[in-house]
Design a protein around this motif. Structure first.
Motif, PDB file in Angstrom:
ATOM      1  N   PHE A   1       0.811  -1.217   0.000  1.00 56.16           N
ATOM      2  CA  PHE A   1       0.000   0.000   0.000  1.00 56.16           C
ATOM      3  C   PHE A   1       0.852   1.279   0.000  1.00 56.16           C
ATOM      4  N   THR A   2       2.177   1.122  -0.019  1.00 56.30           N
ATOM      5  CA  THR A   2       3.072   2.282  -0.022  1.00 56.30           C
ATOM      6  C   THR A   2       3.272   2.786  -1.451  1.00 56.30           C
ATOM      7  N   GLU A   3       3.249   4.099  -1.622  1.00 57.05           N
ATOM      8  CA  GLU A   3       3.490   4.660  -2.950  1.00 57.05           C
ATOM      9  C   GLU A   3       4.895   4.300  -3.412  1.00 57.05           C
ATOM     10  N   GLN A   4       5.035   4.044  -4.713  1.00 57.61           N
ATOM     11  CA  GLN A   4       6.304   3.571  -5.250  1.00 57.61           C
ATOM     12  C   GLN A   4       7.442   4.554  -4.991  1.00 57.61           C
ATOM     13  N   ALA A   5       7.186   5.847  -5.144  1.00 56.45           N
ATOM     14  CA  ALA A   5       8.236   6.847  -4.934  1.00 56.45           C
ATOM     15  C   ALA A   5       8.766   6.812  -3.506  1.00 56.45           C
ATOM     16  N   GLU A   6       7.884   6.525  -2.551  1.00 57.16           N
ATOM     17  CA  GLU A   6       8.310   6.437  -1.150  1.00 57.16           C
ATOM     18  C   GLU A   6       9.018   5.121  -0.883  1.00 57.16           C
ATOM     19  N   ALA A   7       8.514   4.031  -1.468  1.00 53.20           N
ATOM     20  CA  ALA A   7       9.129   2.716  -1.260  1.00 53.20           C
ATOM     21  C   ALA A   7      10.558   2.684  -1.796  1.00 53.20           C
ATOM     22  N   LEU A   8      10.848   3.478  -2.834  1.00 52.01           N
ATOM     23  CA  LEU A   8      12.196   3.508  -3.403  1.00 52.01           C
ATOM     24  C   LEU A   8      13.223   4.079  -2.436  1.00 52.01           C
ATOM     25  N   SER A   9      12.761   4.716  -1.350  1.00 51.78           N
ATOM     26  CA  SER A   9      13.691   5.260  -0.354  1.00 51.78           C
ATOM     27  C   SER A   9      14.198   4.181   0.605  1.00 51.78           C
ATOM     28  N   PHE A  10      13.622   2.982   0.543  1.00 54.43           N
ATOM     29  CA  PHE A  10      14.057   1.911   1.444  1.00 54.43           C
ATOM     30  C   PHE A  10      15.533   1.613   1.205  1.00 54.43           C
ATOM     31  N   LEU A  11      16.270   1.480   2.298  1.00 53.20           N
ATOM     32  CA  LEU A  11      17.659   1.042   2.209  1.00 53.20           C
ATOM     33  C   LEU A  11      17.718  -0.473   2.144  1.00 53.20           C
ATOM     34  N   VAL A  12      18.863  -0.996   1.726  1.00 52.13           N
ATOM     35  CA  VAL A  12      19.054  -2.447   1.649  1.00 52.13           C
ATOM     36  C   VAL A  12      20.214  -2.818   2.561  1.00 52.13           C
ATOM     37  N   SER A  13      19.969  -3.748   3.469  1.00 54.14           N
ATOM     38  CA  SER A  13      20.991  -4.159   4.431  1.00 54.14           C
ATOM     39  C   SER A  13      22.267  -4.602   3.712  1.00 54.14           C
ATOM     40  N   ASP A  14      23.417  -4.315   4.345  1.00 53.03           N
ATOM     41  CA  ASP A  14      24.684  -4.754   3.757  1.00 53.03           C
ATOM     42  C   ASP A  14      25.198  -6.036   4.413  1.00 53.03           C
ATOM     43  N   SER A  15      24.291  -6.772   5.099  1.00 52.51           N
ATOM     44  CA  SER A  15      24.687  -8.053   5.686  1.00 52.51           C
ATOM     45  C   SER A  15      25.041  -9.038   4.577  1.00 52.51           C
ATOM     46  N   LYS A  16      25.847 -10.026   4.900  1.00 57.02           N
ATOM     47  CA  LYS A  16      26.289 -10.997   3.895  1.00 57.02           C
ATOM     48  C   LYS A  16      25.119 -11.737   3.265  1.00 57.02           C
ATOM     49  N   LEU A  17      24.162 -12.175   4.092  1.00 58.60           N
ATOM     50  CA  LEU A  17      23.027 -12.941   3.568  1.00 58.60           C
ATOM     51  C   LEU A  17      22.207 -12.106   2.591  1.00 58.60           C
ATOM     52  N   THR A  18      21.993 -10.836   2.931  1.00 61.94           N
ATOM     53  CA  THR A  18      21.233  -9.961   2.039  1.00 61.94           C
ATOM     54  C   THR A  18      21.995  -9.702   0.749  1.00 61.94           C
ATOM     55  N   GLN A  19      23.277  -9.409   0.866  1.00 60.65           N
ATOM     56  CA  GLN A  19      24.084  -9.120  -0.325  1.00 60.65           C
ATOM     57  C   GLN A  19      24.225 -10.344  -1.233  1.00 60.65           C
ATOM     58  N   ASP A  20      24.192 -11.520  -0.648  1.00 59.95           N
ATOM     59  CA  ASP A  20      24.255 -12.746  -1.450  1.00 59.95           C
ATOM     60  C   ASP A  20      22.950 -13.023  -2.187  1.00 59.95           C
ATOM     61  N   ASN A  21      21.884 -12.332  -1.798  1.00 57.64           N
ATOM     62  CA  ASN A  21      20.560 -12.590  -2.387  1.00 57.64           C
ATOM     63  C   ASN A  21      19.904 -11.295  -2.883  1.00 57.64           C
ATOM     64  N   LEU A  22      20.704 -10.411  -3.452  1.00 55.17           N
ATOM     65  CA  LEU A  22      20.188  -9.103  -3.862  1.00 55.17           C
ATOM     66  C   LEU A  22      19.111  -9.196  -4.941  1.00 55.17           C
ATOM     67  N   LEU A  23      19.263 -10.139  -5.877  1.00 59.21           N
ATOM     68  CA  LEU A  23      18.259 -10.252  -6.931  1.00 59.21           C
ATOM     69  C   LEU A  23      16.910 -10.688  -6.346  1.00 59.21           C
ATOM     70  N   ASP A  24      16.944 -11.515  -5.293  1.00 57.48           N
ATOM     71  CA  ASP A  24      15.703 -11.903  -4.613  1.00 57.48           C
ATOM     72  C   ASP A  24      15.051 -10.679  -3.955  1.00 57.48           C
ATOM     73  N   VAL A  25      15.877  -9.784  -3.418  1.00 53.03           N
ATOM     74  CA  VAL A  25      15.358  -8.556  -2.811  1.00 53.03           C
ATOM     75  C   VAL A  25      14.661  -7.714  -3.870  1.00 53.03           C
ATOM     76  N   VAL A  26      15.277  -7.591  -5.044  1.00 52.97           N
ATOM     77  CA  VAL A  26      14.698  -6.805  -6.134  1.00 52.97           C
ATOM     78  C   VAL A  26      13.373  -7.403  -6.580  1.00 52.97           C
ATOM     79  N   VAL A  27      13.332  -8.725  -6.766  1.00 54.86           N
ATOM     80  CA  VAL A  27      12.103  -9.397  -7.216  1.00 54.86           C
ATOM     81  C   VAL A  27      10.988  -9.209  -6.194  1.00 54.86           C
TER      82      VAL A  27
END
Length: 436
Positions: free
Chosen positions: A314-340
């Motif tokens: 329900f969040t507007e796309q322009a606001e959702a784009l401000s979300f940061l992405v964790s730099d933890s190893k698990l997150t960085q190893d799965n960045l494409l999953d985060v994007v999807v």
């Protein structure tokens, strides 16, 4: 009368008191295996009738035993919550109402056969535990009324309430208000101590992460995870499947390109962070999932299991784009999953969120209706849902339900543990970045 009961259950106390007991196991062959001092069915009925009056309501929380004894209980109304040993067909002639599964009879009282965990906003009255040694969760009040545990005596619900058994239980409404107040106080007093700018300098936002991947990789991963289904073609008889796929591809690519170039805004005053954690709840396989938390809530939390994860369709796309992405190893190893995951959430109501306003209005309307009339909530058992949709009745093996429950409980515990570990690493990282 017990005024706090939901409307459908107030009739239980109209003419007398409500008495509750569980696990009578009347004339069951294995009673002595559970308790060598188990008394006879006739003794049990005599004890019950020495306490209950003719105008009272008797509630059995499951595992009844032989049904013919129930007819001798002199209560005017008899209620049953089915236990793991019960079959509904065996008791339709001796109980006035029969329920399957846990039953909320007020905003603070949950009746069930087996103990229920994790609900800090209610008292769970149950049975099933014949030794009364189970390590009940500390965040939920429990009252075990298995017959051999409470001396085979039914307990008066109204008297329990008058004696203050609910005094230490905060309703879900009270907890919501308290949490909102605590968040507000923390934001005013402590949020300035969190140097979000330092965190933002070290972490990429989701728009930058999307820009890192080529469109072919994103499209391939997205439609692998969220494939086009045949029902989407029902109204498109005039084009081929290949033409439809090309049309969808063109729309999807335009959607991604628009997000890549959209101007970011954040008017909420909150900084969201996307992160990956290991998960095993519904699938048979260990997987990963993507969560969204708010920096201020993570930093304020003493117990990381209480940090909320948020949906954001329900969040507007322009606001959702401000979300940061964790730099933890698990997150960085799965960045494409985060994007999807992100693309699916922000396109839940259309690539341009064309249906967002209508669905948001409908959501607010539903929430208001639930808050004003909780008694209108309807629950269905698995068998009732199958009957409603014309599906065949599911075959259940003798010990299947208990083993399935253990499987899901283990999965939830594993997921909560893994999520907590990722949050701990993230919080320690932010503490370092903020110099706290």
């Amino acid at each position: 009368m017990i005024p706090s009961l939901y409307e459908p259950f107030k009739k239980w106390a109209e003419t007398g008191s409500i008495y509750i007991l569980s696990d009578l196991h009347l004339d069951d062959a294995d009673c002595k295996l559970m308790d060598e001092n188990w008394i006879s069915p006739n003794e049990q009925i005599d004890i019950i009738n020495s306490i209950i009056m003719k105008n009272d309501t008797f509630i059995c929380l499951g595992d009844v035993g032989q049904s013919n004894y129930i007819k001798r209980i002199k209560a005017s109304r008899k209620i049953l919550l089915l236990g793991n040993h019960d079959k509904k067909k065996d008791y339709v002639d001796c109980f006035d109402e029969i329920y399957e599964g846990p039953l909320f009879i007020s905003d603070k009282i949950l009746l069930s056969h087996e103990p229920v965990y994790g609900l800090s906003w209610c008292l769970n009255i149950h049975g099933h535990d014949h030794n009364n040694i189970e390590n009940y969760a500390a965040d939920c009040e429990h009252l075990n009324l298995a017959a051999n545990v409470c001396g085979y005596k039914p307990v008066n619900l109204g008297r329990l309430i008058k004696e203050g058994i609910l005094s230490g239980v905060k309703s879900i409404h009270r907890q919501t208000i308290d949490r909102a107040t605590a968040k507000s106080q923390f934001k005013c007093k402590s949020y300035k101590e969190i140097n979000v700018e330092n965190i933002s300098k070290q972490l990429s936002n989701i728009q930058d992460v999307i820009r890192k991947f080529d469109i072919n990789s994103i499209e391939s991963a997205y439609f692998y995870e969220h494939p086009i289904t045949i029902h989407e073609l029902n109204k498109l008889d005039d084009i081929t499947i290949g033409e439809f796929k090309r049309k969808m591809s063109k729309k999807f690519r335009a959607f991604v390109e628009r997000l890549r170039n959209m101007k970011i805004k954040n008017d909420s005053g909150k900084q969201g962070v996307l992160f990956v954690y290991k998960s095993q709840v519904e699938s048979l396989f260990l997987e990963t999932d993507v969560g969204l938390i708010h920096v201020d809530e993570l930093m304020a939390a003493e117990d990381l299991s209480e940090v909320n994860s948020y949906a954001y369709e329900f969040t507007e796309q322009a606001e959702a784009l401000s979300f940061l992405v964790s730099d933890s190893k698990l997150t960085q190893d799965n960045l494409l999953d985060v994007v999807v995951s992100f693309l699916h959430e922000v396109s839940f109501f259309g690539y341009e969120q064309e249906d967002l306003g209508e669905n948001l209005e409908s959501l607010h309307k539903s929430i208001k209706e639930i808050e004003e009339h909780p008694e209108n909530l309807v629950s269905y058992s698995s068998d009732e849902l199958r009957a409603k949709w014309g599906l065949p009745k599911e075959e259940i093996y003798p010990d299947e339900e208990s083993k399935k429950d253990a499987f899901y409980k283990a999965g939830i515990e594993y997921t909560q543990y893994c999520k907590k570990m990722e949050l701990k690493k993230m919080k320690n990282r932010f503490i370092d970045l903020c110099g706290l």
